[in-house]
Design a protein around this motif. Structure first.
Motif, PDB file in Angstrom:
ATOM      1  N   UNK A 191      44.077 -37.433  95.621  1.00  0.00           N
ATOM      2  CA  UNK A 191      45.366 -37.238  94.942  1.00  0.00           C
ATOM      3  C   UNK A 191      46.517 -37.389  95.927  1.00  0.00           C
ATOM      4  N   UNK A 192      46.333 -36.895  97.143  1.00  0.00           N
ATOM      5  CA  UNK A 192      47.388 -37.020  98.155  1.00  0.00           C
ATOM      6  C   UNK A 192      47.627 -38.480  98.508  1.00  0.00           C
ATOM      7  N   UNK A 193      46.557 -39.260  98.603  1.00  0.00           N
ATOM      8  CA  UNK A 193      46.706 -40.681  98.899  1.00  0.00           C
ATOM      9  C   UNK A 193      47.474 -41.397  97.793  1.00  0.00           C
ATOM     10  N   UNK A 194      47.138 -41.073  96.554  1.00  0.00           N
ATOM     11  CA  UNK A 194      47.842 -41.696  95.427  1.00  0.00           C
ATOM     12  C   UNK A 194      49.311 -41.286  95.400  1.00  0.00           C
ATOM     13  N   UNK A 195      49.580 -40.025  95.708  1.00  0.00           N
ATOM     14  CA  UNK A 195      50.958 -39.547  95.680  1.00  0.00           C
ATOM     15  C   UNK A 195      51.808 -40.146  96.785  1.00  0.00           C
ATOM     16  N   UNK A 196      51.147 -40.606  97.860  1.00  0.00           N
ATOM     17  CA  UNK A 196      51.879 -41.220  98.972  1.00  0.00           C
ATOM     18  C   UNK A 196      52.072 -42.715  98.789  1.00  0.00           C
ATOM     19  N   UNK A 197      51.667 -43.235  97.661  1.00  0.00           N
ATOM     20  CA  UNK A 197      51.946 -44.635  97.353  1.00  0.00           C
ATOM     21  C   UNK A 197      50.764 -45.568  97.408  1.00  0.00           C
ATOM     22  N   UNK A 198      49.605 -45.084  97.845  1.00  0.00           N
ATOM     23  CA  UNK A 198      48.423 -45.946  97.881  1.00  0.00           C
ATOM     24  C   UNK A 198      47.858 -46.109  96.477  1.00  0.00           C
ATOM     25  N   UNK A 199      47.447 -47.306  96.137  1.00  0.00           N
ATOM     26  CA  UNK A 199      46.860 -47.546  94.835  1.00  0.00           C
ATOM     27  C   UNK A 199      45.417 -47.066  94.778  1.00  0.00           C
TER      28      UNK A 199
END
Length: 293
Positions: A191-199
């Motif tokens: 979730x943190x990766x997605x929230x930082x802009x990673x698809x």
């Protein structure tokens, strides 16, 4: 002397008492037979393949110089590599679903479907593939029915049929460690990766895959080691003419009765498997170090 320091040796002795039965089992039922086989592999043989007193390395020379044995070793490595790749490619999506599925009836059924091959005799599973791949089996009926072939294909006895059947047998050994590794990944990291802009794709390759590396390594090493020595499934699907080291060893024991040759080929196969798994293990360790800087 304090009571704690006096109790420490007693605790170690109690622990040793629990270990000794397993150690004795390992020594007498594994180490001793392997040492006897190693000694037998250096015995000379007569014209009938019977072991004679003495010492010779002739069996090991034959393993590396006669194509009947050396090509079987190389073909075993090839089949094991293909099976390992297929188990990893097919097992990772299944493990991902199992790891992220909430506990319930569906997850239980999926888990049973994964481990069901382990609950069935390997002979029964292999004969099932024999029926499917036979001349009038389901696979050939589908091929002919779709117009892909004008006549049934000779699938049994082929390397492809062996690879497919062995992959089916060993697939659970890849899925189980992969599922364990994926379940141990903290969901908030994705979730943190997605929230930082990673698809989703980048999160999968940069977060999920590296964190599941222990499961990938365990699955690869287990499947490869088992595939290197497997012989029942290839023999029933492909026949005794399949150029695999396990079948060559079986032939030397059951047909030729040359036990020293079988022992020598067994130890060369064991060393080759150990070297390959060590290389894989070293590669995974380097990958892990690179990921962690």
């Amino acid at each position: 002397m304090s009571s704690s320091s006096a109790e420490a040796p007693k605790g170690r002795l109690r622990g040793l008492g629990f270990v000794l039965p397993a150690l004795a089992f390992l020594v007498f039922l594994l180490i001793v037979p392997m040492v006897r086989m190693l000694i037998m592999s250096f015995h000379p043989v007569d014209e009938y393949g019977q072991a004679l007193p003495g010492f010779t390395a002739e069996q090991y020379r034959r393993v590396f110089t006669e194509s009947f044995f050396s090509e079987a070793l190389l073909h075993s490595v090839f089949v094991a590599l293909v099976v390992t790749v297929l188990c990893l490619v097919l097992g990772y999506p299944a493990a991902y679903v199992l790891a992220h599925r909430r506990p319930g009836l569906v997850r239980t059924l999926l888990l049973l479907a994964v481990i069901s091959p382990l609950l069935t005799s390997v002979v029964v599973r292999t004969y099932g593939w024999s029926v499917l791949l036979s001349g009038n089996g389901l696979v050939n009926r589908v091929l002919v029915g779709l117009g892909l072939r004008s006549e049934p294909a000779n699938l049994l006895g082929s390397t492809g049929a062996v690879i497919v059947s062995v992959t089916h047998v060993l697939l659970p050994f890849a899925i189980v460690p992969l599922t364990t590794a994926l379940r141990n990944i903290e969901p908030n990291l994705g979730r943190a990766s997605l929230s930082l802009g990673a698809g989703p794709a980048r999160t999968f390759w940069r977060v999920t895959v590296p964190l599941s590396l222990p499961g990938i390594a365990a699955g690869v090493l287990i499947v490869f080691a088992l595939a290197m020595g497997i012989y029942i499934t290839p023999m029933l699907i492909g026949g005794t003419n399949q150029p695999l080291a396990g079948i060559r060893i079986y032939d030397q024991v059951s047909s030729v009765f040359d036990y020293p040759m079988a022992a020598a080929l067994s130890f060369v196969l064991l060393v080759l498997t150990g070297v390959c798994t060590a290389v894989f293990g070293g590669g995974f360790r380097l990958w892990t170090r690179r990921l962690h800087g």
